[in-house]
Scaffold this active site. Structure first.
Site, PDB file in Angstrom:
ATOM      1  CG  LEU A  83      -2.050  -0.996   1.270  1.00 21.43           C
ATOM      2  CD1 LEU A  83      -2.697  -1.029   2.649  1.00 21.43           C
ATOM      3  CD2 LEU A  83      -3.089  -0.674   0.203  1.00 21.43           C
ATOM      4  CG  ASP A  84      -0.133   4.858  -2.128  1.00 19.02           C
ATOM      5  OD1 ASP A  84      -0.575   5.360  -1.084  1.00 19.02           O
ATOM      6  OD2 ASP A  84      -0.772   4.874  -3.195  1.00 19.02           O
ATOM      7  CE1 TYR A  85       4.938   8.216   4.765  1.00 25.25           C
ATOM      8  CE2 TYR A  85       3.798  10.090   3.775  1.00 25.25           C
ATOM      9  CZ  TYR A  85       4.546   9.551   4.813  1.00 25.25           C
ATOM     10  OH  TYR A  85       4.903  10.337   5.885  1.00 25.25           O
TER      11      TYR A  85
END
Length: 257
Positions: free
Chosen positions: A106-108
């Site tokens: 999952l991105d930031y």
């Protein structure tokens, strides 16, 4: 099996890239001999593998399967970047003494369901494109999608790096998250391309305000699970994951329950 794959699967490091770094450093031995060739092949169960003189075993630790509710503003990585912390800075993960893999990313800024495990075989198969693992997201957009935009998203021809072969989208209500401005949509995809959903909605000139993963490989995010906390998977959930990836029971039970 290729040596770097073996090291990643059986917990000597977090990824094949990290395994390659160990090999380059000269700390990996196969049957008592130092190995520097990144393309080295080994036979699982026959060859003895050491990293920094410590044997790498297929039965080195009990298997764990955890469902983490990832908060926003954390990297899914073992390496921090500048002032960005990682999920392993969370208090409950900071004390873990054995290598732990995250399954998918999952991105930031994204949040929600993330599977953590030291079962390298299961992790590898769940992330392999051939299994087309289902991922379910609920996404808050700044405005309502038109019918034309919905059709374009489902057709999957919006990205320059190839067609999105499966893209199911429908509007949803998420009142239990509190007051939010914008419109929520539920999206189901079967691939894990980098920043896939954000790029799809950017192509539709839509701004993503929140991106929450609520389902992965049949697992569901618990609404009562507080962001930053995790729970163990149930025996039924683990059994379903093994069935999904067609891993025989006897290869998964040797290292713990």
């Amino acid at each position: 099996m290729r040596l770097n794959k073996y090291l990643a699967i059986y917990g000597a490091c977090s990824s094949r890239r990290a395994a390659d770094e160990l090999i380059r450093k000269g700390v990996v031995q196969v049957n008592g001999k130092q190995v520097l060739d990144l393309a080295t092949q080994i036979t699982v169960g026959q060859d003895e593998i050491l990293v920094a003189n410590v044997p790498v075993r297929t039965s080195s630790a009990p298997l764990v399967y955890w469902l983490l509710n990832k908060p926003r503003c954390l990297l899914v990585s073992h390496q921090a970047e500048e002032h960005k912390r990682t999920i392993f800075s969370l208090p409950m993960l900071r004390k873990i003494k054995f290598p732990l893999k995250y399954v998918g990313r999952l991105d930031y800024l994204s949040e929600g369901l993330l599977l953590l495990t030291n079962d390298g075989q299961l992790a590898y198969r769940l992330m392999h494109p051939s299994f087309a693992t289902e991922k379910v997201y609920e996404i808050l957009l700044h405005a309502k999608l038109t019918d034309e935009q919905m059709r374009a998203a489902r057709q999957g021809n919006l990205l320059p790096d190839g067609q999105v072969r499966y893209f199911k989208i429908s509007p949803v209500q998420r009142q239990y998250l509190g007051a939010s401005y914008g419109h929520w949509y539920r999206v189901v995809v079967h691939e894990g391309r980098n920043n896939l959903l954000r790029r799809v909605f950017a192509a539709l000139n839509m701004k993503v305000l929140r991106l929450l993963r609520v389902g992965f490989a049949g697992l569901q995010l618990d609404r009562e699970l507080v962001a930053g906390s995790y729970r163990q998977l149930t025996a039924v959930e683990i059994k379903n994951l093994r069935r999904l990836t067609a891993i025989p029971k006897d290869t998964c039970n040797k290292r713990g329950k």
